[in-house]
Design an enzyme around this catalytic site. Structure first.
Site, PDB file in Angstrom:
ATOM      1  CD  GLU A 101      -3.010   7.092   5.841  1.00 19.08           C
ATOM      2  OE1 GLU A 101      -4.067   6.503   6.130  1.00 19.08           O
ATOM      3  OE2 GLU A 101      -1.894   6.723   6.234  1.00 19.08           O
ATOM      4  CD  GLU A 126      -2.640   1.304   2.600  1.00 20.76           C
ATOM      5  OE1 GLU A 126      -3.139   0.231   2.990  1.00 20.76           O
ATOM      6  OE2 GLU A 126      -2.798   2.388   3.196  1.00 20.76           O
TER       7      GLU A 126
END
Length: 277
Positions: A158, A153
Site C-alpha cells: 500500500e 486481509e
C-alpha cells in the site's frame, strides 16, 4: 551481502533479465528456492484477460471514504505495450445516476485465481501525488471466519502518493470490525521513489510465516496473528485472491489537492504466483 541481493543485481534494484536465456532472474531465484510458477499474467495481449481478472464497477468508492468511482471503461483499465494500466482521472463519471469527481479502476482474480499459500510477485510502477492510494493486496475468497477482518486481509503493498519513497505491508486479522487487529511495517527506498521506475513487490505466504520483499530485499516477517475463536494459523489458512486498484482519497491518504495532477497511472508489468510442491 545476501544471496538474494546478488540474484537481483548490485547496480540497480529493478528486475533484470538474464542475457543468455529467456527466463527472468527473479523466476530463476524463485525456482531455486523451491517455488514453482502456477499462474501468471505478463499483459502481453491487446486487452485484459478476463479468464484471469474481473473488473469491479462500483459507484460508491471502496468503503474507506474514497472519492473515486470504479469503472470498466478503457479510460480506467486497459492493457498497453505489455503493461496493465489502471488510471485515475478527474472526469466526473456517472454510473446509474451516481456522479463523483474521480474515476479509476480495480481488478481482482476472485474465482479465477484463488490460492492458499504461495509466493506472489508484482512488478509495478506507482503514481505520485497527494491523495493517491494504489494497492496490491489480497482478500479471502470466502469469509470462512466472518466479516472483515475476522477472515483476514493481506496488503502486499500500500502506498501514499504524497510519500513516494515509502511502501507499507500489512496484515489485518482478529475479530470483525471494530474489534479487528493488524500488524504493519513500511519500507523506505534508499534512493529515488516508487514513481521513478518499476519495482518488484513480493509476498511469501507459508502456514506459519508471511514475508514481504521489495526488489528481493526482505523487510518484514510476521508469524503471530489470530482469528476470533479459531486456532492459529487462521485466518490465513484459506484461499485468498489478488486485487490491484488505484484509489483516490480516503482515510489512509486524505484528499487530493491543487498539486495533484490527473490523470495518474498504476502500471503493472506482470503478476506471477508460485507455490511449493
Amino acid at each position: 551481502m545476501s544471496p538474494t541481493q546478488i540474484t537481483y543485481g548490485l547496480i540497480t534494484p529493478v528486475l533484470i533479465s538474464c542475457w543468455f536465456c529467456a527466463v527472468p532472474i527473479a523466476a530463476l531465484h524463485a525456482e531455486e528456492s523451491g517455488w514453482h510458477l502456477v499462474w501468471s499474467d505478463e499483459f502481453d495481449g491487446e486487452r485484459l484477460d478476463y479468464s484471469k481478472w474481473g473488473v469491479e464497477v462500483n459507484a460508491f468508492g471502496g468503503g474507506n471514504e474514497e472519492l473515486q468511482l470504479y469503472t470498466d471503461r478503457p479510460e480506467n483499465v486497459r492493457v498497453v505495450d505489455g503493461n496493465l494500466i489502471i488510471e485515475a482521472r478527474a472526469d466526473r463519471p456517472n454510473i446509474s445516476g451516481t456522479t463523483r469527481d474521480y474515476s479509476s479502476g480495480k481488478v481482482r482474480t476472485k474465482h479465477r485465481g484463488d490460492w492458499t499459500y504461495g509466493r506472489f510477485e508484482v512488478r509495478a510502477q506507482m503514481p505520485a501525488g497527494q491523495g493517491i492510494w494504489p494497492a496490491i493486496w489480497m482478500l479471502p475468497s470466502e469469509e470462512s471466519y466472518g466479516a472483515w477482518a475476522a477472515s483476514g486481509e493481506i496488503d502486499i503493498a500500500e502506498y501514499k502518493g504524497q510519500e513516494p519513497s515509502r511502501v507499507h505491508g500489512t496484515l489485518h486479522f482478529g475479530d470483525q470490525w471494530p474489534k479487528n487487529a493488524s500488524h504493519t511495517k513500511h519500507y523506505e527506498l534508499p534512493i529515488g521513489t516508487f514513481a521513478d521506475r518499476f519495482h518488484v513487490f513480493t509476498l511469501e505466504w507459508e502456514p506459519d510465516q508471511i514475508r514481504w520483499y521489495i526488489d528481493g530485499d526482505l523487510y518484514q516477517s510476521q508469524d503471530h496473528w489470530h482469528s476470533a475463536g479459531q486456532p492459529f494459523p487462521a485466518p490465513f489458512n484459506k484461499p485468498f485472491h489478488l486485487l490491484l486498484n488505484l484509489a483516490v482519497g480516503g482515510r489512509f491518504v486524505g484528499a487530493p489537492d491543487s498539486n495533484t495532477t490527473f490523470p495518474l497511472q498504476l502500471r503493472v508489468d506482470y503478476v506471477r504466483v508460485y507455490q511449493k510442491s
